[in-house]
Design an enzyme around this catalytic site. Structure first.
Site, PDB file in Angstrom:
ATOM      1  N   GLU A  80      -4.774  -9.391   0.862  1.00 34.78           N
ATOM      2  CA  GLU A  80      -5.234  -9.346   2.257  1.00 34.78           C
ATOM      3  C   GLU A  80      -6.754  -9.282   2.280  1.00 34.78           C
ATOM      4  OE1 GLU A  80      -3.650  -6.178   4.648  1.00 34.78           O
ATOM      5  OE2 GLU A  80      -1.583  -6.521   3.985  1.00 34.78           O
TER       6      GLU A  80
ATOM      7  N   GLU B 207       0.833  -1.207   0.000  1.00 34.59           N
ATOM      8  CA  GLU B 207       0.000   0.000   0.000  1.00 34.59           C
ATOM      9  C   GLU B 207       0.868   1.258   0.000  1.00 34.59           C
ATOM     10  OE1 GLU B 207      -2.833  -0.273   3.205  1.00 34.59           O
ATOM     11  OE2 GLU B 207      -3.816  -2.033   2.340  1.00 34.59           O
TER      12      GLU B 207
END
Length: 524
Positions: free
Chosen positions: A293, A146
């Site tokens: 995730e 991220e």
């Protein structure tokens, strides 16, 4: 990598063992110039394996189990895909010759060094990838995590880092086996419903164009961290909880994209489609999505009531079933999405609220908070809801009148099978209301959890991993139950047997392995 023939978990085991043996043997026997061919063939076969379920292994905890103990859990749970957040050499060594596919992460704090120096990238590949393959089955490198939304100052080195690492893989003849990508947050898509109008944050369009072009050029996948928990809790009631947990929606709560008329039965699917449409908005298509995730926390703070074992078990069980049954999304119905569950262990050192520390299936000492069935349900003897080693019992501190009311409802309108708690039966205890109610609550929960049933009963029940069975009184979810395989689990203990594989299936696996071996040997 593995060769999946849809003939049961044992078939996958045989194929995985064969593949590891083949790679190891041929890498020793053959000249370097042939390695591309070998890895390409194996990559082709593994690509036909369909969507998989993997698990994240984080390390932000005060007491981390040993690498050997972690691998023991993976083997027992028959987990074939793992994501490591860094190139931990002890883990990479422990995973050698297991056939488990490994996604290795480049931590954010190493990104700048690698993105500014091709020689540093080559050194990283040589030290952390080339030194371990083919014994350790590394198939992906996740560059950062991220990056654009958590450390935007490093955005300019993200693509160079990916390119340098890919070039180093190419030089090491590993580019066919190991692909490079970078996990993106859903925050990169400011408005992801309706999915058909989704697009990336326009301030990152230049970077995202380069990122997607890299994936297209190298045959890699778009990595997405998709967490319905965050979207649901931040939505303040906009979407029903059932939508976030893959549970059936009421007729008056249907979720429809008004532009495509696609009906969305889960928030997860809507998030994946939002990624597909966002790529399309930049004129990219044909890039597969891997969810790096996705999960649900099992415990939260005082104002995090949706973080519970009940919801974590429900979400992760339904997620696994959704992925492994080959379900695509409304916009891509034939393309199932491989997913890594977050995560194997609770991480007590993670910053943030209580929920951030409690995404794991295990606590660091190896005790299971709840149990999941990671294989295809049809291939195991596990309870079809995934409720192995999980029990719904009465809260002994609750008023007896409230318990009696819950018992009457469970055995009546709730349709629990209460035969075993009738006088003269195995679970009947005349003066123990808590025991009688626990049996009824647990039977109801195991029968209905997959379709929305919960362990609540007016706040008179709770989830436990302690098996309440005793003597000949066996609770659903117990190791002695006909519908499940195990009780509470610790590191190194058995999770229960896998269903037997037919003789024909065994022959199919062996024959297929022989054909592949013969084909490879004929090349030489």
């Amino acid at each position: 990598m593995r060769i999946t023939l849809s003939v049961g978990e044992l078939g996958v085991e045989v194929a995985s063992i064969f593949e590891v043996f083949t790679v190891k043997l041929l890498s020793q026997m053959l000249p370097r110039k042939w390695e591309k061919i070998i890895f390409l063939l194996i990559f082709i076969f593994s690509s036909a394996s369909g969507a998989f379920i993997g698990i994240n292994i984080g390390t932000q905890m005060s007491s981390l189990p040993s690498a050997a103990e972690i691998v023991s859990i993976l083997k027992t749970q028959r987990i074939k895909h793992v994501r490591l957040f860094d190139a931990d050499h002890q883990m990479l060594n422990a995973l050698a010759n297991t056939g488990i596919e490994v996604l290795v992460g480049v931590p954010n704090d190493q990104l700048l060094r690698i993105g500014e120096s091709q020689s540093e990238a080559a050194a990283w590949i040589n030290k952390n990838i080339a030194a371990f393959v083919p014994a350790t089955n590394i198939t992906y490198i996740a560059v950062g995590n991220e990056v654009l939304t958590t450390i935007p100052n490093a955005a300019l080195v993200l693509i160079p880092a990916m390119q340098f690492l890919h070039s180093a893989l190419l030089a090491a003849n590993l580019n066919f086996q190991v692909k490079v990508s970078s996990p993106q947050s859903m925050d990169m898509i400011p408005k992801h419903f309706p999915p058909s109008t989704a697009s990336f944050n326009s301030s990152w369009n230049s970077i995202m164009n380069q990122y997607l072009q890299f994936l297209k050029n190298t045959g890699s996948s778009f990595m997405l961290n998709a967490q319905p928990y965050y979207v649901y809790t931040k939505g303040q009631g906009i979407f029903p909880l059932e939508y976030a947990l893959f549970q059936p929606l009421k007729p008056n709560n249907q979720i429809v994209d008004p532009n495509t008329n696609f009906h969305y039965t889960s928030m997860f699917d809507a998030m994946i489609d939002a990624a597909y449409y966002s790529m399309r908005s930049l004129n990219f298509s044909g890039i597969p999505v891997i969810v790096t995730e996705s999960g649900w926390p099992s415990l939260g703070g005082a104002n995090e009531s949706d973080a519970s074992i009940d919801n974590a078990l429900t979400y992760n069980s339904n997620l696994i079933h959704h992925v492994l049954n080959g379900s695509g999304t409304p916009s891509q119905p034939t393309i199932s999405v491989s997913t890594y569950v977050l995560e194997l262990f609770n991480e007590d050192l993670r910053p943030g609220p209580v929920s951030e520390k409690n995404w794991g299936i295990y606590v660091p000492n190896g005790t299971a908070l709840y149990s999941l069935t990671f294989g295809r349900i049809a291939e195991s003897n596990a309870d079809s809801t995934g409720l192995v080693g999980v029990f719904c019992v009465a809260n002994s501190s609750v008023d007896s009148n409230a318990l009696k009311k819950g018992l009457d409802w469970a055995c009546g309108p709730g349709s629990a099978n209460c035969t075993a708690i009738q006088p003269g039966q195995a679970c009947y205890e005349a003066d123990n209301l808590v025991a009688l109610t626990s049996y009824a609550f647990n039977d109801y929960y195991h029968r209905t959890q997959a379709t929305g049933g919960t362990c609540n009963f007016g706040n008179t029940a709770m989830i436990t991993t302690t098996d309440p069975s005793h003597g000949s009184c066996i609770f659903s979810g117990s190791s002695g139950s006909s519908t499940s395989t195990t009780g509470s689990t610790t590191i190194g203990s058995a999770f229960g047997p896998v269903g037997a594989l037919s003789e024909a299936s065994n022959l199919q696996v062996i024959s297929f392995a022989f054909i592949i071996a013969s084909m490879l040997l004929l090349l030489f």
